[in-house]
Design a protein around this motif. Structure first.
Motif, PDB file in Angstrom:
ATOM      1  N   ASP A 165       0.587   1.330   3.096  1.00  0.00           N
ATOM      2  CA  ASP A 165      -0.737   1.791   2.698  1.00  0.00           C
ATOM      3  C   ASP A 165      -1.257   2.779   3.721  1.00  0.00           C
ATOM      4  N   LEU A 166      -1.597   3.957   3.234  1.00  0.00           N
ATOM      5  CA  LEU A 166      -2.272   4.964   4.043  1.00  0.00           C
ATOM      6  C   LEU A 166      -3.724   4.991   3.558  1.00  0.00           C
ATOM      7  N   ALA A 167      -4.562   5.811   4.122  1.00  0.00           N
ATOM      8  CA  ALA A 167      -5.980   5.817   3.768  1.00  0.00           C
ATOM      9  C   ALA A 167      -6.217   5.946   2.264  1.00  0.00           C
ATOM     10  N   ASP A 168      -5.511   6.859   1.606  1.00  0.00           N
ATOM     11  CA  ASP A 168      -5.731   7.075   0.177  1.00  0.00           C
ATOM     12  C   ASP A 168      -4.440   7.049  -0.632  1.00  0.00           C
ATOM     13  N   THR A 169      -3.385   6.545  -0.042  1.00  0.00           N
ATOM     14  CA  THR A 169      -2.067   6.590  -0.681  1.00  0.00           C
ATOM     15  C   THR A 169      -1.339   5.265  -0.487  1.00  0.00           C
ATOM     16  N   ARG A 170      -0.670   4.827  -1.540  1.00  0.00           N
ATOM     17  CA  ARG A 170       0.163   3.623  -1.450  1.00  0.00           C
ATOM     18  C   ARG A 170       1.585   4.003  -1.832  1.00  0.00           C
ATOM     19  N   ILE A 171       2.528   3.549  -1.006  1.00  0.00           N
ATOM     20  CA  ILE A 171       3.934   3.834  -1.247  1.00  0.00           C
ATOM     21  C   ILE A 171       4.673   2.504  -1.291  1.00  0.00           C
ATOM     22  N   VAL A 209      26.488   1.723  -0.991  1.00  0.00           N
ATOM     23  CA  VAL A 209      25.298   2.530  -0.742  1.00  0.00           C
ATOM     24  C   VAL A 209      24.058   1.645  -0.735  1.00  0.00           C
ATOM     25  N   LEU A 210      23.120   1.970   0.147  1.00  0.00           N
ATOM     26  CA  LEU A 210      21.798   1.359   0.131  1.00  0.00           C
ATOM     27  C   LEU A 210      20.856   2.410  -0.429  1.00  0.00           C
ATOM     28  N   ARG A 211      20.265   2.119  -1.569  1.00  0.00           N
ATOM     29  CA  ARG A 211      19.358   3.078  -2.205  1.00  0.00           C
ATOM     30  C   ARG A 211      17.925   2.683  -1.900  1.00  0.00           C
ATOM     31  N   LEU A 212      17.130   3.659  -1.468  1.00  0.00           N
ATOM     32  CA  LEU A 212      15.710   3.468  -1.242  1.00  0.00           C
ATOM     33  C   LEU A 212      14.976   4.140  -2.390  1.00  0.00           C
ATOM     34  N   ASN A 213      14.293   3.358  -3.209  1.00  0.00           N
ATOM     35  CA  ASN A 213      13.513   3.895  -4.326  1.00  0.00           C
ATOM     36  C   ASN A 213      12.046   3.928  -3.916  1.00  0.00           C
ATOM     37  N   PHE A 214      11.477   5.123  -3.865  1.00  0.00           N
ATOM     38  CA  PHE A 214      10.093   5.320  -3.457  1.00  0.00           C
ATOM     39  C   PHE A 214       9.216   5.515  -4.691  1.00  0.00           C
ATOM     40  N   ASP A 215       8.055   4.861  -4.711  1.00  0.00           N
ATOM     41  CA  ASP A 215       7.033   5.075  -5.737  1.00  0.00           C
ATOM     42  C   ASP A 215       5.712   5.279  -5.019  1.00  0.00           C
ATOM     43  N   MET A 216       5.042   6.411  -5.286  1.00  0.00           N
ATOM     44  CA  MET A 216       3.816   6.756  -4.599  1.00  0.00           C
ATOM     45  C   MET A 216       2.672   6.895  -5.591  1.00  0.00           C
ATOM     46  N   VAL A 217       1.509   6.356  -5.210  1.00  0.00           N
ATOM     47  CA  VAL A 217       0.278   6.526  -5.984  1.00  0.00           C
ATOM     48  C   VAL A 217      -0.810   6.902  -4.992  1.00  0.00           C
ATOM     49  N   PRO A 272      -6.183  13.586  -6.088  1.00  0.00           N
ATOM     50  CA  PRO A 272      -5.699  14.497  -7.123  1.00  0.00           C
ATOM     51  C   PRO A 272      -4.188  14.497  -7.343  1.00  0.00           C
ATOM     52  N   ALA A 273      -3.426  13.940  -6.417  1.00  0.00           N
ATOM     53  CA  ALA A 273      -1.961  13.977  -6.558  1.00  0.00           C
ATOM     54  C   ALA A 273      -1.499  13.050  -7.672  1.00  0.00           C
ATOM     55  N   LYS A 274      -0.552  13.515  -8.436  1.00  0.00           N
ATOM     56  CA  LYS A 274       0.032  12.687  -9.490  1.00  0.00           C
ATOM     57  C   LYS A 274       1.015  11.700  -8.866  1.00  0.00           C
ATOM     58  N   PRO A 275       1.207  10.545  -9.498  1.00  0.00           N
ATOM     59  CA  PRO A 275       2.199   9.589  -8.984  1.00  0.00           C
ATOM     60  C   PRO A 275       3.578  10.244  -8.913  1.00  0.00           C
ATOM     61  N   ARG A 276       4.345   9.850  -7.915  1.00  0.00           N
ATOM     62  CA  ARG A 276       5.689  10.404  -7.736  1.00  0.00           C
ATOM     63  C   ARG A 276       6.682   9.286  -7.491  1.00  0.00           C
TER      64      ARG A 276
END
Length: 107
Positions: free
Chosen positions: A28-34, A44-52, A56-60
């Motif tokens: 958790d950042l001030a206005d962003t959750r990852i 392989v170790l896969r890291l799946n990132f989801d950001m909200v 104004p930024a769209k989820p990624r």
């Protein structure tokens, strides 16, 4: 896994909270959750990132691959690198949020 401790040592700017439960890391950042899911697939170790963002930024979503057997310190360093990159990308939106066409004419 001491992943949360290693993430804290990475000194991520604006970090409000970080937790690791099972194979998921929440940052958790001030206005962003990852949310980062760690998935072990074959060699392989896969890291799946989801950001909200609460802005104004769209989820990624994106993913990274690391060699199987990568240690928690290296995993934390990779996660921190992606978070820092994301922070740089979001900085212009925070400084100057996009406006709607109607809002531009009124100024």
């Amino acid at each position: 896994m001491p992943l949360a401790r290693y993430l804290a040592e990475e000194e991520i700017e604006g970090l409000v909270a970080c937790s690791c439960i099972g194979n998921e890391v929440s940052i958790d950042l001030a206005d962003t959750r990852i949310l980062v899911s760690l998935v072990d697939v074959a060699d392989v170790l896969r890291l799946n990132f989801d950001m909200v963002q609460d802005g104004p930024a769209k989820p990624r979503s994106w993913s990274r691959r690391l060699p199987a057997g990568t240690g928690p310190r290296d995993i934390a360093a990779r996660i921190a690198l992606d978070v820092r990159t994301l922070e740089r990308e979001l900085a212009p939106l925070r400084r100057r949020p996009p406006t709607l066409p109607d809002q531009r004419r009124r100024r």
